[in-house]
Structures are given as structure tokens and as C-alpha cells.
Design a protein around this motif. Structure first.
Motif, PDB file in Angstrom:
ATOM      1  N   ASP A  47      11.921   2.049  11.734  1.00 31.31           N
ATOM      2  CA  ASP A  47      12.216   2.086  10.297  1.00 31.31           C
ATOM      3  C   ASP A  47      13.633   1.571  10.026  1.00 31.31           C
ATOM      4  OD1 ASP A  47       9.776   3.346  10.233  1.00 31.31           O
ATOM      5  OD2 ASP A  47      10.471   5.132   9.175  1.00 31.31           O
ATOM      6  N   ILE A 263       7.029  13.833   9.853  1.00 32.28           N
ATOM      7  CA  ILE A 263       6.006  12.822   9.576  1.00 32.28           C
ATOM      8  C   ILE A 263       6.508  11.488  10.123  1.00 32.28           C
ATOM      9  CG2 ILE A 263       4.873  11.563   7.710  1.00 32.28           C
ATOM     10  CD1 ILE A 263       5.127  14.124   6.025  1.00 32.28           C
ATOM     11  N   GLU A 264       5.649  10.804  10.830  1.00 33.83           N
ATOM     12  CA  GLU A 264       6.018   9.474  11.352  1.00 33.83           C
ATOM     13  C   GLU A 264       6.453   8.554  10.216  1.00 33.83           C
ATOM     14  OE1 GLU A 264       3.221   7.481  14.301  1.00 33.83           O
ATOM     15  OE2 GLU A 264       1.888   8.607  12.960  1.00 33.83           O
ATOM     16  N   HIS A 265       7.436   7.727  10.464  1.00 35.56           N
ATOM     17  CA  HIS A 265       7.886   6.706   9.503  1.00 35.56           C
ATOM     18  C   HIS A 265       8.225   7.304   8.147  1.00 35.56           C
ATOM     19  CE1 HIS A 265       6.883   3.682  12.363  1.00 35.56           C
ATOM     20  NE2 HIS A 265       5.615   4.018  12.400  1.00 35.56           N
ATOM     21  N   LEU A 268      10.395   5.050   5.906  1.00 35.65           N
ATOM     22  CA  LEU A 268       9.707   3.917   5.300  1.00 35.65           C
ATOM     23  C   LEU A 268       8.756   4.385   4.206  1.00 35.65           C
ATOM     24  CD1 LEU A 268      10.615   1.351   6.472  1.00 35.65           C
ATOM     25  CD2 LEU A 268       8.392   1.030   7.523  1.00 35.65           C
ATOM     26  N   LEU A 269       8.085   5.488   4.471  1.00 36.17           N
ATOM     27  CA  LEU A 269       7.187   6.039   3.456  1.00 36.17           C
ATOM     28  C   LEU A 269       7.955   6.337   2.179  1.00 36.17           C
ATOM     29  CD1 LEU A 269       5.008   8.477   5.602  1.00 36.17           C
ATOM     30  CD2 LEU A 269       4.280   6.321   4.552  1.00 36.17           C
ATOM     31  N   PHE A 272       9.643   2.631   0.965  1.00 34.96           N
ATOM     32  CA  PHE A 272       8.853   1.410   0.774  1.00 34.96           C
ATOM     33  C   PHE A 272       7.427   1.649   0.266  1.00 34.96           C
ATOM     34  CE2 PHE A 272      11.095  -1.923   3.644  1.00 34.96           C
ATOM     35  CZ  PHE A 272      12.245  -1.760   2.900  1.00 34.96           C
ATOM     36  N   THR A 273       7.099   2.883  -0.059  1.00 39.20           N
ATOM     37  CA  THR A 273       5.794   3.096  -0.697  1.00 39.20           C
ATOM     38  C   THR A 273       6.030   3.931  -1.943  1.00 39.20           C
ATOM     39  OG1 THR A 273       5.181   5.215   0.313  1.00 39.20           O
ATOM     40  CG2 THR A 273       4.759   3.232   1.625  1.00 39.20           C
ATOM     41  N   ASP A 274       5.016   4.035  -2.771  1.00 34.11           N
ATOM     42  CA  ASP A 274       5.229   4.751  -4.038  1.00 34.11           C
ATOM     43  C   ASP A 274       4.902   6.236  -3.915  1.00 34.11           C
ATOM     44  OD1 ASP A 274       2.551   4.671  -3.771  1.00 34.11           O
ATOM     45  OD2 ASP A 274       2.183   3.367  -5.493  1.00 34.11           O
ATOM     46  N   GLU A 275       4.704   6.685  -2.697  1.00 34.23           N
ATOM     47  CA  GLU A 275       4.378   8.085  -2.506  1.00 34.23           C
ATOM     48  C   GLU A 275       5.506   8.758  -1.742  1.00 34.23           C
ATOM     49  OE1 GLU A 275       0.820  10.293  -0.131  1.00 34.23           O
ATOM     50  OE2 GLU A 275       0.344   8.537  -1.326  1.00 34.23           O
ATOM     51  N   GLY A 276       6.131   9.719  -2.333  1.00 37.76           N
ATOM     52  CA  GLY A 276       7.258  10.361  -1.672  1.00 37.76           C
ATOM     53  C   GLY A 276       6.802  11.239  -0.525  1.00 37.76           C
ATOM     54  N   VAL A 277       7.712  11.609   0.347  1.00 36.44           N
ATOM     55  CA  VAL A 277       7.392  12.559   1.412  1.00 36.44           C
ATOM     56  C   VAL A 277       8.386  13.703   1.374  1.00 36.44           C
ATOM     57  CG1 VAL A 277       6.228  10.946   2.924  1.00 36.44           C
ATOM     58  CG2 VAL A 277       8.708  11.163   3.027  1.00 36.44           C
TER      59      VAL A 277
ATOM     60  N   MET B   1      -1.792  10.387   2.172  1.00 36.64           N
ATOM     61  CA  MET B   1      -0.678  10.205   3.125  1.00 36.64           C
ATOM     62  C   MET B   1      -1.067   9.273   4.270  1.00 36.64           C
ATOM     63  SD  MET B   1       2.373  10.864   4.067  1.00 36.64           S
ATOM     64  CE  MET B   1       2.940  12.240   3.075  1.00 36.64           C
ATOM     65  N   LYS B   4      -0.868   5.787   3.281  1.00 33.67           N
ATOM     66  CA  LYS B   4       0.516   5.342   3.186  1.00 33.67           C
ATOM     67  C   LYS B   4       1.084   5.088   4.577  1.00 33.67           C
ATOM     68  CE  LYS B   4       0.901   4.948  -1.011  1.00 33.67           C
ATOM     69  NZ  LYS B   4       1.150   3.585  -1.536  1.00 33.67           N
ATOM     70  N   LEU B   5       0.720   5.966   5.493  1.00 33.65           N
ATOM     71  CA  LEU B   5       1.223   5.810   6.842  1.00 33.65           C
ATOM     72  C   LEU B   5       0.720   4.498   7.436  1.00 33.65           C
ATOM     73  CD1 LEU B   5       2.845   6.928   9.089  1.00 33.65           C
ATOM     74  CD2 LEU B   5       0.889   8.272   9.845  1.00 33.65           C
ATOM     75  N   ALA B   8       2.873   1.788   6.071  1.00 38.11           N
ATOM     76  CA  ALA B   8       4.170   1.691   6.744  1.00 38.11           C
ATOM     77  C   ALA B   8       4.019   1.028   8.104  1.00 38.11           C
ATOM     78  CB  ALA B   8       4.785   3.083   6.886  1.00 38.11           C
ATOM     79  N   ILE B  11       3.485  -2.670   7.703  1.00 41.77           N
ATOM     80  CA  ILE B  11       4.740  -3.363   7.361  1.00 41.77           C
ATOM     81  C   ILE B  11       5.550  -3.597   8.628  1.00 41.77           C
ATOM     82  CG2 ILE B  11       6.961  -3.046   6.206  1.00 41.77           C
ATOM     83  CD1 ILE B  11       5.393  -1.567   3.948  1.00 41.77           C
ATOM     84  N   LEU B  12       5.546  -2.575   9.496  1.00 41.14           N
ATOM     85  CA  LEU B  12       6.373  -2.689  10.703  1.00 41.14           C
ATOM     86  C   LEU B  12       5.847  -3.710  11.706  1.00 41.14           C
ATOM     87  CD1 LEU B  12       7.280   1.020  11.019  1.00 41.14           C
ATOM     88  CD2 LEU B  12       8.923  -0.857  10.885  1.00 41.14           C
TER      89      LEU B  12
END
Lengths: 283, 283, 283, 283, 283, 283
Positions: A47, A263-265, A268-269, A272-277, B1, B4-5, B8, B11-12
């Protein structure tokens, strides 16, 4: 071919986020599971290197809790905690610094370098860039309260296209002073402010701030936080992290995030995505 | 999720390719369906802006065949073709230039700007940067043969973080000369050489070079190409494009690609995945 | 020898003017006879190259009225005028842009390059540097009202020692918008203001502003102009040019000139001798 | 108006010469009548400022013969000449330096500054930039032979857009050494070589090199000069100047000129018209 | 070894002073015995070169009293003094300038260069950087009152790592004006102010300001000086120097010193040891 | 006053040495008593800060022998030595790195910062700048042999006016490799070569190289060293240091010194006085 096309299209979903963050500084407090679990470490490095290559300027501040304990134990140095702070005498401080600056810091630097970035690991003692004084009049020994940050040292490193990796140690006022053990969350927040960062991310081992029903609160402003603190929803170990977030957004950082580093990545989540973590804080 | 993963992670997958091409110049001959079909245009722009943001330096050279014909027809100017070249007199040249420099060039510039890049459209007449003389002693009228490229004009534009978009028009030797209509494939190849580009990509309306059974030949070196030319496998309209590729790789460009511009995101597929969408030429 | 000595002395009469204008930006609206008559074009280019070599920074904005009509006629596209504005629909706009950006713009660039300058021709669509919205709520179709100029694009070109030649086309708000036809006088004035130019010169086919007896008024301030507008001395086609001059001087340009482009070397006469060839406006 | 038009056209005759010399360094040995006659001084300054403003980089080296004599006389210090060289003892040297560095040098600097250039007067002692040793083993006392020039001192001055005005004094090897009186022609030649100048001009009180019939030889190459030296056509006071010219062109200066400084604007006549006013030497 | 160790320790006593002054500009008015006595000159040069090498930026302004008299005498030019000012007519001015700019200035430049610095000697006429008008309406002839200093000329020289050595001559308003003789103390003070210098040092032939008992007053503020002027303690030749000091500290120079130039290494003693050698003035 | 004058004169004895070394890079291997004894540490820091302020560019490489043993003991990790090398397994390596990078490195950085320099402590893992492979095919475990140095990392730090302090740890070839323990003498030598240093100084606990009679050999060239190695005069622990010296001078470093770090200010004595404190090696 279809699979590949899907790949290309997915890569392109990152475009608006890259446009938004390119050339911005993003401070990341690195800790918890993401710093220990080998897979998560790897994902973290990927990431980070992606951020670095698309022109984002990351700055890492790390902690080091468990490994410090391991070494203190091996060296038969007991430590007490008061108010969640490790009472730090000179003997403990020596171990704290060695583990942070000499072991964890270089491990992270190596992790990033081997994934293709150029990282340089320093502590607040380098060029004296973080100065501290005893926290609460020395109630916790050598636990320090940051009194000054010289951000030009970090800016020099960033401008030469390196990623700075910072161990949370501050220099003392005198030559013989062993230095201060500073809270990594707090250090990250102060550094983000001094660098006028766009964002600060705290990688934690929690899903974020939860309401009384245990449901994630994905976004909070300062007033809402104050209410949740009052009614006890935010309490315990979450309190200092939330306070570090508020401190950052109150002093010019656009957004502060508490995210789930398990949570992995997760970085980036979040970026770079529209879903927060996790939970995002703004003013 | 999970979705989304997956995003990510996808993308990588671009990471190794970004590392490889960042700060490199990539010349793209833009033409065919990718320049006409609204969806493909959009995909092309997304691909370009992504390259631009991850630090790759794209340079676009475009053609303009069909729109030139439309205008020549509307103006009742007939044109002949000889050896695949449009016989270009002064009246035709005027229309060719207007369509290329005044219509298509600005359309591409606008396309890129509106997707988030900063593009500047020029022709070889600007700062006199492409000079030509009559091709084959003027057999085709004002069709030109490039005699000199001043690459510093393009480098200035690139260094200020703009994408140059080049119309294939060259300046003549005298003030009153109307300029030359130059072959866009050939111009792209010469520009790639003058810029010491890493790669040149030709967007075409073919799947690439096919063997006698119609199967795609995904990679060819100079010797193999010569054999295929001899046995007639490469012939007709494919010949000039293949020659432009050979010219580029013979003069320092690492790889030249003929790719299928009819496929969405063909540029990203070629550069950022491990599956080619055409034929790659190397020395 | 005497002849040569006279030559040297005459050259030196330019010294005080060179001293005064060196390193200053001078915006020139190029149009009318000076843009059509071959001899006048040549003289114009000589003047421009001299300015360029003595360290003055010229910026050219051109119009293109007659050639646009010619092509509209050839294409059987009639146009109406209302309030002196060409009602511009999409079909007309396409021709307007091709003629301006693809024909006239490159012709002027070529003219200057062949006389020894380095000129680069662009339109407001390049790097999106002139944005517009419909004039008077779209009363004239795609005739635009400039809403924003990004002068850094021009400054980059100027700082690299090129002469920018600007076609009066602005970009629209959306990707599919065909762009706007903008009034060249007005564009010149706005560009002069955005560049904090020392002077703006309008090359016209008139001797300047005349009084009721037809005598040239060689210098006017804002108040005097307002009086002349009220009493009808300034009227008709002269009004928009005069207004463009006032707009410039009201916003920081030191002087605006309406000069007679039908006179050979009118620019040099205006800038490098003590005898004006038109009307100068100041605040 | 006609008169003014003539003026403009005449100014423009300078264009090809300006194009040719802009950004080039031209070294000028200033001396003779042009340095004494008030009108000629004025014309010289005008010429120089014009060169400066059109981007040419002039460097002045001056002599000072007559004023040195005047002061030596006033101070009752006799001097002898041998082989055309002034035998220079310490007392004479003191006066030579004061007149050159303290009087003539600043007079020229002032002359240029008041005409609109920015000139800085230095001698070879400044930053030690011209070093010398005794000429012919000290046969002429403190007359020096240049052993080293540090051109970076002049380049610094030139690059900051100043005109350097150099007094022909060199520093000695020791702290207490009074320095050396160096031949200004020779110094000019060596400086032109060290700066890789385009041209060197010697302003003299002669029309140039004449043939046996007294007719001006307007252009000579090295071989022709050698022949004229052999047959005695070039002799006496002309010899050292001609040798300084040969030295310059033999070491990379493109052309060396001996011109007639008694003619007004001789520099401009030479550089900006097609009629020479002296003799030009090339390799 | 012990001797050497003592040497090393002594060298290190300079450390705090070097730290304090490094990168600061220090203006030095050089005159009196320190400029005449060969040993003192040598010591002065050593001090200066040390300052230069440890990163301090010295600027020298010199006078030249006695040598001017010698030459005026030799040339049988009598001069009168009024109010301590030399009545300066054109003939006297010519000699004053030659001695200052042509003899003393180059002597100091040579002195510093031969000790290892790079010094460039200029006067206020160079690039016209000191302008003056007649002092007290011309009561003293060509004695000038500084009206303007263009400090960028000095800053250019300093930034290229040269030491500027300034002769106290100013340019006049017209081309034929012979220039002005300006008071060196006053010039030093004005230059220090224009350069925002840290310190100004006046090397004098006095021990500093003495009280009525003849005891050195080692430090004075503005109010104390005013009292001492009122009661006549500061009077005569000391007055103008003291006024030059006050002028400097009133306009931003941190400290001004009158020091005893008759003492070897007085500059180093003042700057690099804790014992002053004169009087320091502050606001 | 006399005492002070003596001080000034003594400071000035450093002038020729400062002139000689200013702007040069000097690599210092810091170790032994000078790194342990509080007074010597202080003296070392003073020396370093003086070098830094007079424009010399010091680079520090340190070892850490005794403290490593202390911690290995405390952690009950025994270590063996073979051929003078510590057999280094992963557990030992972890401690070696923590002590070197986390304790000693920051202690030296702090020491220099508190004396007025700006020091930054890094190891070869930072930006991956020292790469190694196992020495003698892994005979000593993780003891490494330097395979590559990227000196630009050090140059960046030096150019920003920081003193780099380097811990002798190299990065391994893989992400999970714990890195290499490298010999500090050898690292210093390789770094000096890569930086084209003027000098390398090894601070040791010996007086230098002694002859068979125990008398100091103050200067040796390569041939003399080879002879002394053959006849056994140079043997044992002195051999690797002498070899590191030879390696440096054989590859472009002008001089290598083995000096006695037990003597106060040994660096200053060596660099700034004419009396050596050890043995100097040259080619």
C-alpha cells in the motif's frame, strides 16, 4: 482477456482518489497487528509503495509496545504502568530506545525499501528535530511531552523523495539527558500538524469508534465526539487516539482516521475506495 | 468489504508495472476506432490520465483520415491516392491542416484536459520543431519526409508537466510554403527516437501481426520480421506500421507495440497487465 | 560611409524606447489588413522579431473574420449576425475553430518562426487556459464570455523564450462541449490584464479615434472617452475596441493603443519613434 | 510620417546582425581618439548600450597612454621607452595603476552607467584574475607578460548582466609586489580567448591595415598577414595589434577587427551594417 | 605534545564566537595605523581571511587620508579643510579618486587575495551603486552626502563568495560630473544598514570612547551617548565616528564598535574573545 | 590583553589548515576510548563542530564493541570469535543492530547536536545504501562483506549541511534477511572511497604504527607498509586497520591516518597543527 479488462477497469477506479491525494502529505501511525503479522506487514508495504509511486508523500510514525516488553523481560527490567503510561527510568529508556530506533525502525525501513520505496529511518534525536520536556512534571519519569518539532528535517527527506520512518523518541534539553519516550499517537498528530498534512491515519486493532450498540460510527465531527466522550461511549484506550485525532483536525489537518489495521490493505481501502474501514474525524 | 478488498488487490497488481515505467517517456500513436468511438475515446483518456498521474510521461501523435475526407468532400475537393499516400496539393493541404491542427488536435487536448491531465496541442509548425522535405522528390505533392526534429520543444512541454498532443504537420523550408502533410505513424516513430522513449504504442484497428493461419504473433524481433516480410505474411497496410516499429527499435526505443485500439483500455492492458493485446517488436 | 553613419544614428534613435520596454510584456491584437496584405504581414513579422530580440515579450492574439466567412460559404453554412456578433451554432463553431486554430494560428506562427523568432500557437483549449460561459445567456449561441484565464500557461511559454500566438477559442465546461468562439479584442484585453502587461496594441483598419471633424485624437483618458461616447463621437464598430482598451487600462495595463495596421511597421512606429500612429488610452 | 517610416525601416536593417550576435561575447579594446574626444566617447557609449540591450555581451579593456604621461610629467617622473614599451619602475607603476584603475577605468564605467548600462570596473588584481610574470626577463621593469587568466571572475560579472570594464594591470606573485603594467591589446586578446569570444574589436586611430598604395585591406587571413609582414607592408606600431589579432583567431575567437575609432559609431558600423570600417582577420 | 594540545584548546575557544557570527555580514571601516603599518596590515588580512573561511561575510570600506595628501602635495595642489572636511574641487577630486580607487583599493584587494581570500575592489561609481548629492548645499565642493545605495551590487559580490572592498566615492547625477568624495565612516554606516549587517567595526587610532578620567567606556547605549555628547565627554574627531555608530544601530545593525586598530589582531580580539578592544554601541 | 592576543594568534595558526581542508570531505572512524571516556567524547564533539563550522564536511562511522558485549551478556547470549570476527547468528545480530543503530548511533548524534552541529544518524539499511553479502561464504554467520554503497544518500545529507553518523549495518538481499554486521573500519574505508574523501581518520587506542623498537612511524607509503607486514612489524589487531588504510589510499583517498584517540583533541591536533598524533598512510 475479459479478466484482464476487469483488472484494468478496477485499477482505474483509483483514478479520482489518486487525483485527489497526489502531492499531498499523509501521516500514518503504524502499529498493532499490521506491524506484527507477516502478511499484514507485506500488505502495508505494498500500500505504502503504491502511495509513494502515485505521488503521495507518506510519513510513518511507529510504536513498538510488545517488543519493548519482550526485551525488558529478557533483561529482567520490570515496568509499571500508571494511567496507561509506562513509568520510564533511565534503564528502561535505554531499552525502549534500542528497540524503537535500532530494531523496529530499521525493520520498517527495510520492509519499505525491499518493496521498492526509498525509506530513511530516524528518531526525534536526529538533528534534534523533536524536543520534549517531562510529561506532567515527570510523573512518569522519562515519558515526554513534545515541546517543539523542526519539520524542515522531515521536509528535506520528503523533498528528496524518501519516505521518513520516525521512531517516537525525543531529545532532552541537555547533552547527558537520555531522551524521552513519547507517545507515538501523539507524536504522529503533532508531526501531521507541523507538516500541514492532508490526512493522518491511525492503524489500530479496533474497527473504529463504535456506538453503544457496537455499531461503527463511520464519521464524526468535533462536537459529536465531545458528546460521545461525555456520555461515556468513547472511553478507555480509545480516548487518547480520539484526542490525537481531534488535536490534528483542530490544527489544520483536513481529516483524521482511526482504521482497522487488522484488515488487509486497510490503507488502500480507506484512501482509494469509497468505503471506509474505520472512523473519520473532521472539524 | 470483500469486494473492496478485491478492488485494492487488483489495483496493487499494477505496482510492478508502475515501478517499471515511472518517469519514462511513452509515445502513443493515436488513431482508428479509439479516436472515433465515444466510449473508446473515454477509456483512452482514462488510461492516459492514469499514466500521467503515476509519473509516466506520455506523448500523443494523432492522425485524422476520415474527418479529412469528410471535409474534402464537403468542399468538393477530390483526392487521389498513390501507393497509399494522399496526393496533396495546396488546396488539399489547407484542409488537411485545418482538420488536423484545428479540429482533431484540440478535440484530443480537450478530452485529456477534461479527464484531469494538462495537455497542450501543437503541430510541427510550432517553433518550427518538425522540418520536412518532399517525400520521394515530390511524387505525392505536399506529403513530406521528416528531415529534422527539435525535441527540446517537446521536452520543455513535458518538463512542465503537460502532455504534448502533436498534429502530423511539418513546416516547409520557406515562409510561403504551406507546410507538409506527414505520415503520423512515421512521425510518431521519429519523435520516439528523438525523445529516447522507453516505448512506442501504435493504436490500430487490427489485433496485431497475424501469421498465415491468422493467429496473433505476440512478439517479434527484427530478424523474424524480415522473414515474415519476405514470405508475404506481413504485407499491405500493415507494412508501414511494422516499418515504423522497426525504425524505432533500431534507433534506441526499447519496445514498439502494435495494439488493438478497438479493445477498451488497450493501453492499460498492454502496460499494466501481463497479457499483451497485440504484437511487440524488439531489436 | 555617410549613408552607413546615418543608418547607425537612426538605429540608435531606438535606444531610449528599447530601454523603456525591455523585459516588458506587450500584448498585440493582430487583425485586419496587417494580417492579409503580404507586405504588411512581412513588416509585422519584422517588427515582432525586433521586439523579441531586444528583450521585449510580445504575446499575439489574432482574429480571423474573412477566412471564416470564406469557408462557411464554401460549406454552404450561412451565418447571421446580431449586434455585430456571429450567431454560432455547433456546425459553424467547428469551422470557426478549424480556421482559427488550424489555419490562421499556424500561419502566424510560421510567419514569425521564419523571420527568426520561436513562436508557439495555442488556443484557449490548450491546458484549458481560457474558460468561458455563454455570452448574454446564450443569445448568440456558442459566442462565449471569458470566465477565467490561467495565465501560467502563457507565462511558461514566455519564460522559455517563445512568443505565444493565441487563437480566440475558449474551452467549455463539459467534455463534449464544442468550446466557445470568443471576441479577439476582448480576449486580448483580458490576457493583457492577466499578464500585467505594460501595453496592449490593437492593430485595426482605422487611423484611430477621430473627432467630429475627422481629426485624429492621439491620446485619451477614461473621462474623455466617456464624454466622447456620450456625444456619439465614438460609436459603431469603434465602440467595442475602445471598451476593450478601457477595460485593460482600468485593470492595470499602463497604456492601450488603437493603431492603424494599414501603415507599414505601425508597431515599430508606435513603440520606437516619438510619433504615434493612432490613439493611446490611459486611465 | 514618411520620415518616421524611414526611421523604422532603418532600425530594421539591424535585425540580421542582432540575430547573429545576440548572446555572443564581444571583447572591445577601447583606446585612442574614441576614448578622448567627448563626442566620440558619447557615441561609443551609445553603441555599447545598444549592444548590451539587444543581448550581446560586451567586455571592455582599456589603455590609458596619454593621461599616464600627463601625471608622470606633473610628478616629474620621466619615463623611457624601449621597443615601444614603457620602462616601468615602482614609482612609475604606482602612477600607471592609479591612472588606469582609479581614473580612466571609473570614467568609462561612469560613461556606460549614465547611458543606461550597468558596468563594473575592475583590474587584473581583483580576485587575482590576471596573473603575470616579467616580460622578457624583466627587460622593461614591471611590464608584465600574462601567465594566467581566471575567466570565471569575468563570467560571473557578465552573467549578472553587468558589463566588465578591465584596467590592464596584473597581480604579481607576492603580496608586496606592486603588480604589472600589461599591454592592453595583448590583454584584450588573451581575455577574448579565455572567454571564447565571438569577436574582438580593436578601436584604433588608423583606418585599418593599408596596402603599399595606402588602400585599405578590408579582410585578411593568417597566411596573407604573414606575407604582408614579410614584405614590410605591416610594420611598426601596427605589428603588435596585428599580432594580437592573429593570437585571438588562432585560439578560437572567430574574427578580430582593427577598426577606425576616429569614425563616429565605428562599432555599430562594423557590427550592424554591411560596410566594414577597418580590417577583419580570420584564420 | 602539550604545546600542541594547548594550541588546539585555544583554537576551540573561538567556537562559540564562530557559531554566533557564521553567515552574518560584518562591515569593517578600515583605516588608520592598521592600514599603514606593514605588520598591522598583515594581521588585519589574517583576521579577515579567518572570518571569511569560517563563513562570516565581511565587507570592507576604506579611507585614504594620508596618501591623498602626499599626492596632492606632489602635484602642488593645496587643500583647505573646513569643519574637518576637505574642500574638494575638480582637480582635487581627480587625485582623491585615483588614490582611493586606483591605489589604496587595489592594495587592500591584493592584500586579502594573497592571504587566501577572493576580494573584489569597487567604488560607488561601479554599477552606479552609491549615489550622492552635494553635502550642505555644496559648502565643501565635491564632498557628497549619500542619497541612495543599491545594495544588490554588494550582495551579488558577497553571494559569489567574494569580499567586497569599497572605495568611498559616489557617482554624481550627470555623465560629466566627476563624482563625490564621501566620508568613509558614514559610507560604512550606510552600507551596513543597507546590508542589514550584524555588526559594524570602525578601526581607529584611539582606544575607543574614554570618560573624563580617560578610562575606556567599553559599552554604551544611545541614551548614554547622548548624555556624553551633552557634557562634552564625546567631542572633536570622535563625534563623527560616534554618530556613524548611532546611525547604524538606530537603523537595524545590532552592534557598532569603535576599536583600536593599533592593536594587533584587534578584529579577532573583538569578535573571537570575550575581551573587547574598544567601545561597543547598541540601541 | 597579552593573554588575549596570544589567544588570537594561536587561533590564527589554524588558518593554513582551514584553507587546505575547507569544503573537503573527511571520514572519521570513531571508536575506542574516544567513544567511552566522557571527557574525550566532549573533546571529540568540539573538534567535529569546529571542522563543520569552518566548512569541512565530516562523516562519522562508529563501532560499538563493548556495549554489544554488555547486552549480549545481560541477555545470556554467548558469542564466539573466529579470526577476530564475532560469529553472528540471528539472535546476536538483533542485539548487535539494536545497540549500534538504536543506542550508540543516537548517542553520537545527540553528542554532536548538543555541541552545535546538525547530525543525522543512519545505518546501511536506510534507503538500502550499504548492501553486503556473507563474508567468506558465511564462515562467520551474518558478518557481511560490503558489495555496494550508494553514496548519493550520504551526499544528500552532507549537502543539506548535516553530519551523517553511520552505524556499520548493511542490508541483506531479501526482505526477511536480518541484515549484516559489517566491520566498521572496513565500512569507513569503503565509504571514504565512495565519497572521494580527502582523508580518512581512524581513532584508535594505539599511538599508531610502531617499529620494532616501539618508536612511532609517523608516515608510511604502500611499499613501506608491505615490507613491515612481511617482517612482522605490523601484525595482529593492527593489520585490519592498516589494510583499511591501504584500501582507501589505493582508491583515491589522499591520506589515511591511524591516530591515538586517547589523546584529547586528537582530531584537531592531526588536522590543525603541524605535529601528527599517529601514522599517516599515502600511496
Amino acid at each position: 482477456m475479459q479478466r484482464k479488462l476487469h483488472t484494468a477497469k478496477t485499477i482505474l477506479t483509483a483514478l479520482p482518489y489518486i487525483k485527489r491525494f497526489t502531492k499531498k502529505t499523509i501521516v500514518i501511525k503504524y502499529g498493532g497487528a499490521a506491524q506484527i503479522n507477516p502478511d499484514l506487514k507485506d500488505r502495508f508495504a505494498q500500500d505504502l509503495v503504491l502511495l509513494y509511486l502515485v505521488g503521495i508523500k507518506p510519513v510513518i510514525i511507529h510504536g513498538g509496545g510488545k517488543r519493548i516488553n519482550t526485551f525488558l523481560d529478557k533483561l529482567h527490567l520490570g515496568t509499571e504502568f500508571k494511567d496507561g503510561m509506562r513509568i520510564t527510568d533511565e534503564k528502561v529508556m535505554e531499552v525502549v530506545e534500542m528497540v524503537l530506533s535500532g530494531s523496529i525502525n530499521k525493520e520498517i525501513t527495510t520492509l519499505l525499501n525491499h518493496h521498492g520505496a526509498k525509506a530513511i529511518g530516524i528518531s526525534g534525536k536526529d538533528a534534534n528535530f523533536i524536543k520534549a520536556k517531562p510529561l506532567d512534571d515527570g510523573k512518569y519519569g522519562l515519558v515526554g511531552d513534545i515541546s517543539e518539532i523542526n519539520e524542515t528535517v522531515l521536509e528535506n527527506i520528503i523533498n528528496q523523495n524518501f519516505i521518513p520512518v520516525v521512531a517516537p523518541i525525543a531529545s532532552g534539553q541537555t547533552l547527558t539527558h537520555p531522551g524521552y519516550n513519547i507517545n507515538a499517537d501523539w507524536a504522529a498528530s503533532k508531526i501531521a500538524v507541523s507538516l500541514k498534512a492532508e490526512k493522518i491515519l491511525f492503524l489500530t486493532d479496533t474497527p473504529g469508534v463504535l456506538d453503544k450498540e457496537g455499531k461503527l460510527l463511520s464519521s464524526l465531527n468535533t462536537d459529536e465526539v465531545e458528546a460521545l466522550k461525555k456520555d461515556g461511549t468513547i472511553h478507555g484506550g480509545m480516548l487518547p487516539k480520539v484526542n490525537a485525532c481531534l488535536e490534528a483536525v483542530a490544527n489544520g489537518v483536513k481529516q483524521a482516521h482511526i482504521i482497522d489495521g487488522r484488515i488487509e490493505h486497510s490503507i488502500l481501502l480507506e484512501l482509494f475506495t469509497d468505503e471506509g474501514v474505520g472512523t473519520v474525524f473532521s472539524q
